[in-house]
Design a protein around this motif. Structure first.
Motif, PDB file in Angstrom:
ATOM      1  N   GLY A 418       0.790  -1.230   0.000  1.00 18.52           N
ATOM      2  CA  GLY A 418       0.000   0.000   0.000  1.00 18.52           C
ATOM      3  C   GLY A 418       0.820   1.276   0.000  1.00 18.52           C
ATOM      4  N   LYS A 419       2.147   1.154  -0.040  1.00 19.31           N
ATOM      5  CA  LYS A 419       2.972   2.380   0.002  1.00 19.31           C
ATOM      6  C   LYS A 419       3.906   2.461  -1.199  1.00 19.31           C
ATOM      7  CE  LYS A 419       3.073   2.514   5.047  1.00 19.31           C
ATOM      8  NZ  LYS A 419       2.553   1.126   5.231  1.00 19.31           N
ATOM      9  N   LEU A 420       4.035   3.672  -1.731  1.00 17.33           N
ATOM     10  CA  LEU A 420       4.975   3.889  -2.834  1.00 17.33           C
ATOM     11  C   LEU A 420       6.386   3.570  -2.355  1.00 17.33           C
ATOM     12  CD1 LEU A 420       3.411   7.219  -4.082  1.00 17.33           C
ATOM     13  CD2 LEU A 420       3.523   5.096  -5.403  1.00 17.33           C
ATOM     14  N   VAL A 421       7.180   3.010  -3.281  1.00 15.53           N
ATOM     15  CA  VAL A 421       8.555   2.618  -2.946  1.00 15.53           C
ATOM     16  C   VAL A 421       9.521   3.461  -3.787  1.00 15.53           C
ATOM     17  CG1 VAL A 421      10.239   0.722  -3.024  1.00 15.53           C
ATOM     18  CG2 VAL A 421       7.854   0.245  -2.422  1.00 15.53           C
ATOM     19  N   GLY A 422      10.428   4.152  -3.127  1.00 25.28           N
ATOM     20  CA  GLY A 422      11.480   4.887  -3.842  1.00 25.28           C
ATOM     21  C   GLY A 422      10.956   6.070  -4.632  1.00 25.28           C
ATOM     22  N   ILE A 423       9.842   6.658  -4.198  1.00 28.80           N
ATOM     23  CA  ILE A 423       9.256   7.795  -4.919  1.00 28.80           C
ATOM     24  C   ILE A 423       9.123   8.964  -3.958  1.00 28.80           C
ATOM     25  CG2 ILE A 423       7.103   8.653  -5.932  1.00 28.80           C
ATOM     26  CD1 ILE A 423       6.912   5.882  -7.317  1.00 28.80           C
ATOM     27  N   ASP A 424       9.583  10.119  -4.398  1.00 30.55           N
ATOM     28  CA  ASP A 424       9.650  11.286  -3.525  1.00 30.55           C
ATOM     29  C   ASP A 424       8.376  12.135  -3.662  1.00 30.55           C
ATOM     30  OD1 ASP A 424      10.355  13.398  -1.966  1.00 30.55           O
ATOM     31  OD2 ASP A 424      12.214  13.876  -3.042  1.00 30.55           O
ATOM     32  N   LEU A 425       7.355  11.760  -2.884  1.00 28.54           N
ATOM     33  CA  LEU A 425       6.086  12.496  -2.948  1.00 28.54           C
ATOM     34  C   LEU A 425       6.253  13.916  -2.412  1.00 28.54           C
ATOM     35  CD1 LEU A 425       3.093  12.241  -3.729  1.00 28.54           C
ATOM     36  CD2 LEU A 425       2.625  11.449  -1.415  1.00 28.54           C
ATOM     37  N   ALA A 426       7.151  14.086  -1.452  1.00 25.02           N
ATOM     38  CA  ALA A 426       7.368  15.418  -0.866  1.00 25.02           C
ATOM     39  C   ALA A 426       7.875  16.402  -1.932  1.00 25.02           C
ATOM     40  CB  ALA A 426       8.354  15.329   0.291  1.00 25.02           C
ATOM     41  N   ALA A 427       8.715  15.926  -2.835  1.00 28.25           N
ATOM     42  CA  ALA A 427       9.231  16.805  -3.892  1.00 28.25           C
ATOM     43  C   ALA A 427       8.086  17.251  -4.803  1.00 28.25           C
ATOM     44  CB  ALA A 427      10.295  16.083  -4.710  1.00 28.25           C
ATOM     45  N   ILE A 432       4.188  21.381  -6.654  1.00 29.69           N
ATOM     46  CA  ILE A 432       2.781  21.732  -6.877  1.00 29.69           C
ATOM     47  C   ILE A 432       2.421  22.989  -6.087  1.00 29.69           C
ATOM     48  CG2 ILE A 432       0.398  21.024  -6.345  1.00 29.69           C
ATOM     49  CD1 ILE A 432       1.376  19.642  -8.825  1.00 29.69           C
ATOM     50  N   GLU A 433       2.880  23.075  -4.847  1.00 28.23           N
ATOM     51  CA  GLU A 433       2.565  24.253  -4.028  1.00 28.23           C
ATOM     52  C   GLU A 433       3.054  25.520  -4.703  1.00 28.23           C
ATOM     53  OE1 GLU A 433       2.418  22.117   0.379  1.00 28.23           O
ATOM     54  OE2 GLU A 433       4.204  23.291  -0.176  1.00 28.23           O
ATOM     55  N   SER A 434       4.254  25.462  -5.250  1.00 30.06           N
ATOM     56  CA  SER A 434       4.768  26.693  -5.846  1.00 30.06           C
ATOM     57  C   SER A 434       4.042  27.027  -7.147  1.00 30.06           C
ATOM     58  CB  SER A 434       6.298  26.644  -5.962  1.00 30.06           C
ATOM     59  OG  SER A 434       6.674  26.288  -7.240  1.00 30.06           O
ATOM     60  N   THR A 435       3.611  25.999  -7.896  1.00 29.45           N
ATOM     61  CA  THR A 435       2.815  26.255  -9.109  1.00 29.45           C
ATOM     62  C   THR A 435       1.455  26.864  -8.768  1.00 29.45           C
ATOM     63  OG1 THR A 435       3.851  24.697 -10.620  1.00 29.45           O
ATOM     64  CG2 THR A 435       1.495  25.029 -10.911  1.00 29.45           C
ATOM     65  N   VAL A 436       0.793  26.315  -7.757  1.00 26.37           N
ATOM     66  CA  VAL A 436      -0.533  26.827  -7.381  1.00 26.37           C
ATOM     67  C   VAL A 436      -0.408  28.281  -6.902  1.00 26.37           C
ATOM     68  CG1 VAL A 436      -2.425  26.602  -5.710  1.00 26.37           C
ATOM     69  CG2 VAL A 436      -1.558  24.575  -6.899  1.00 26.37           C
ATOM     70  N   GLU A 437       0.615  28.523  -6.123  1.00 29.43           N
ATOM     71  CA  GLU A 437       0.839  29.892  -5.628  1.00 29.43           C
ATOM     72  C   GLU A 437       1.059  30.854  -6.799  1.00 29.43           C
ATOM     73  OE1 GLU A 437       4.160  32.017  -2.838  1.00 29.43           O
ATOM     74  OE2 GLU A 437       3.809  29.880  -2.511  1.00 29.43           O
ATOM     75  N   TYR A 438       1.880  30.428  -7.755  1.00 30.16           N
ATOM     76  CA  TYR A 438       2.170  31.260  -8.926  1.00 30.16           C
ATOM     77  C   TYR A 438       0.906  31.507  -9.767  1.00 30.16           C
ATOM     78  CZ  TYR A 438       3.258  31.888 -13.868  1.00 30.16           C
ATOM     79  OH  TYR A 438       3.237  32.309 -15.168  1.00 30.16           O
ATOM     80  N   LEU A 439       0.119  30.449  -9.983  1.00 33.41           N
ATOM     81  CA  LEU A 439      -1.086  30.606 -10.811  1.00 33.41           C
ATOM     82  C   LEU A 439      -2.098  31.525 -10.128  1.00 33.41           C
ATOM     83  CD1 LEU A 439      -1.588  26.954 -12.147  1.00 33.41           C
ATOM     84  CD2 LEU A 439      -0.876  28.950 -13.489  1.00 33.41           C
ATOM     85  N   GLN A 440      -2.267  31.359  -8.832  1.00 35.45           N
ATOM     86  CA  GLN A 440      -3.212  32.215  -8.097  1.00 35.45           C
ATOM     87  C   GLN A 440      -2.788  33.679  -8.197  1.00 35.45           C
ATOM     88  OE1 GLN A 440      -3.080  30.264  -4.265  1.00 35.45           O
ATOM     89  NE2 GLN A 440      -5.114  29.379  -4.548  1.00 35.45           N
ATOM     90  N   GLU A 441      -1.488  33.896  -8.056  1.00 35.30           N
ATOM     91  CA  GLU A 441      -0.955  35.251  -8.109  1.00 35.30           C
ATOM     92  C   GLU A 441      -1.117  35.849  -9.509  1.00 35.30           C
ATOM     93  OE1 GLU A 441       2.701  35.597  -5.495  1.00 35.30           O
ATOM     94  OE2 GLU A 441       3.411  36.375  -7.426  1.00 35.30           O
ATOM     95  N   THR A 442      -0.829  35.033 -10.529  1.00 33.05           N
ATOM     96  CA  THR A 442      -0.881  35.513 -11.914  1.00 33.05           C
ATOM     97  C   THR A 442      -2.315  35.814 -12.348  1.00 33.05           C
ATOM     98  OG1 THR A 442       1.007  34.104 -12.348  1.00 33.05           O
ATOM     99  CG2 THR A 442      -0.129  34.961 -14.271  1.00 33.05           C
ATOM    100  N   LEU A 443      -3.219  34.923 -11.996  1.00 31.12           N
ATOM    101  CA  LEU A 443      -4.618  35.124 -12.406  1.00 31.12           C
ATOM    102  C   LEU A 443      -5.296  36.202 -11.556  1.00 31.12           C
ATOM    103  CD1 LEU A 443      -4.027  32.390 -13.832  1.00 31.12           C
ATOM    104  CD2 LEU A 443      -6.250  31.613 -13.070  1.00 31.12           C
TER     105      LEU A 443
END
Ligand SMILES: [Zn+2]
Length: 479
Positions: A418-427, A432-443
């Protein structure tokens, strides 16, 4: 990678209910699947295995081929769920006319990265990235960077909604990109993704010629109400571009004549039932594709509405097909007593159907010599995993992505227990956080909120001659 799974050591899944997705749709109980390297070595009961083989207990679970999604706009996962209440018109306005160009290469990267991880988590081992916001080749580079960072199998379908296909496909930049990045290795395929508007001048011809020149298959949104129709199919046919391997996405509003052309030329249809139901491309078409024997694969389209989860696709497709069959019968005063579309067929659409659509006969099945893309559905703490009486029905109607216990891609364990192996979900989260922040700011806040909350048309509740008060007083009166 946990110590448990060391690269190079064989793996055996022991004692599962195996769905090999062979021609007779066998069900193999208490059966082992042995993987050596990137390949399935053997399938059978109580297999003897090489020294040092790592064991996965598959008892109580279903072992099936990795699922294949033949059409997903992975970049849009950066805005997961944002368009839940959109129509297709609102989607077009937002991405095509207003805000699609706001996406920078790093935003495409972020969306693709998360989408790629999500696919593996849900047991989707091959995904076609219908990447249609490459307004520069740097965007395409970023998209492919993300796909190469995740150990799944992908097909990069290059497109660009910000320009005509005849424009971007004929640039030196595009050629250069293909030469640099599209080596057609086993883990990364290549398609060209564009739509045919039906303009009698057929400007898309130039892009088809490039595809032919590059040996690339074309994937195209066809039969989309109000956007693409029979004219596009006819133009492709008359100009000799309805070649085997072409994937027609949705194909929901076409005439019998167009379906016959697709069937006769070796094409297939990628059905995105949840999309067709919400967006209005047309009624999910499996009910009519079956009549013309057109091969079907499944897809999720975009996570701006739905999750990249083929369990949902299988379930929605069975439901939509049966709904239509009942409605058609009721129109004639008839009753459907036997359903045509069966659970095993939607499981086939999600596995072998996808492999056939992509021309990959070493995927989508479990058999000795096939690629080791394997999914184990098993959840010992779930009340929904037993009894396991009808395994195809179980996959289509009972299981869900949270029950995906283990996933192998190319013989490598990418999810276990049930758990991803060797995959960096935190990255992926950070990107994604920085993209959402940028899109909100731009729009801007107002446009961002308005985009997510489209106006609701007025609903008029019909006059009702009966009221609860009347009913109560009538009954009181009688008493
Ligand atoms: Zn699409």
């Amino acid at each position: 990678m946990t110590d448990q799974f060391q690269p190079g050591r064989p793996i055996v899944l022991r004692g599962g209910t195996v769905l090999p997705m062979d021609a007779t749709k066998s069900v193999l109980r208490d059966t082992d699947v042995l993987v050596v390297g990137d390949t399935i070595e053997a399938i059978g009961p109580n297999l003897s295995v090489p020294e040092g083989t790592q064991e996965i207990d598959a008892r109580g679970g279903i072992v099936m081929p990795g699922m294949i999604d033949t059409h997903r706009h992975m970049w849009q996962t950066a805005m997961r769920g944002y368009g839940a209440d959109w129509t297709l018109t609102q989607y077009f306005v937002f991405y095509y006319l207003q805000h699609g160009k706001s996406f920078r290469p790093e935003d495409i990267y972020a969306g693709n990265l998360l989408s790629a991880i999500e696919a593996l988590d849900a047991g989707v081992t091959t995904t076609v990235d219908w990447s249609h916001n490459n307004h520069t080749t740097q965007h395409a580079d970023a998209a492919v960077d993300a796909l190469e960072a995740i150990p799944g199998r992908f097909v990069f379908a290059y497109g660009n909604i910000q320009g005509g296909a005849w424009e971007w496909a004929t640039t030196p930049d595009f050629r250069d990109f293909v030469e640099r990045r599209m080596h057609r290795g086993d883990m990364l395929g290549f398609q060209m993704a564009f739509d045919v508007t039906g303009d009698p001048a057929f400007p898309e011809k130039a892009a088809f010629e490039v595809a032919r020149d590059l040996g690339a298959t074309v994937t195209t949104h066809a039969g989309v109400w109000g956007a693409t129709n029979d004219d596009g199919i006819r133009l492709m046919y008359d100009n000799g571009f309805m070649t085997p391997g072409t994937v027609y996405v949705h194909a929901a509003t076409l005439s019998d004549d167009s379906y016959q052309r697709i069937a006769a030329t070796g094409g297939s249809v990628s059905v995105s039932t949840e999309s067709e139901q919400s967006c209005g491309q047309g009624y999910p078409p499996t009910w009519v594709l079956r009549k013309h024997n057109v091969p079907v694969s499944l897809s999720m389209d975009t996570s701006v509405w739905w999750s990249g989860d083929l369990f949902s696709a299988m379930r929605a497709t069975l439901g939509a097909d049966r709904s239509r069959e009942h409605l058609e019968a009721h129109k004639n005063g008839d009753t459907v007593t036997h359903s045509h579309l069966r659970a095993d067929q939607v499981v086939e659409y999600a596995t072998r159907g996808g492999a056939a659509a992509l021309g990959r006969d070493n995927l989508g099945q479990l058999a000795a010599g096939k690629k080791a893309d394997v999914v184990l559905i098993k959840n010992d703490s779930s009340p929904v995993m037993f009894p396991l009486l009808n395994p195809y029905g179980h996959v289509a109607f009972q299981a869900q992505r949270g029950d995906v216990h283990t996933v192998l891609v190319d013989g490598k364990v990418v999810k276990h227990d049930g758990k991803l192996v060797g995959i960096d979900l935190a990255a992926a989260r950070t990107a994604i956080e920085s993209t959402v922040e940028y899109l909100q700011e731009t729009l801007g806040t107002e446009a961002w909120e308005a985009g997510m909350n489209p106006d609701i048309p007025e609903t008029k509740v019909l006059d009702n001659p009966y009221t609860y008060t009347d009913y109560r007083s009538a009954s009181t009166h009688e008493a």
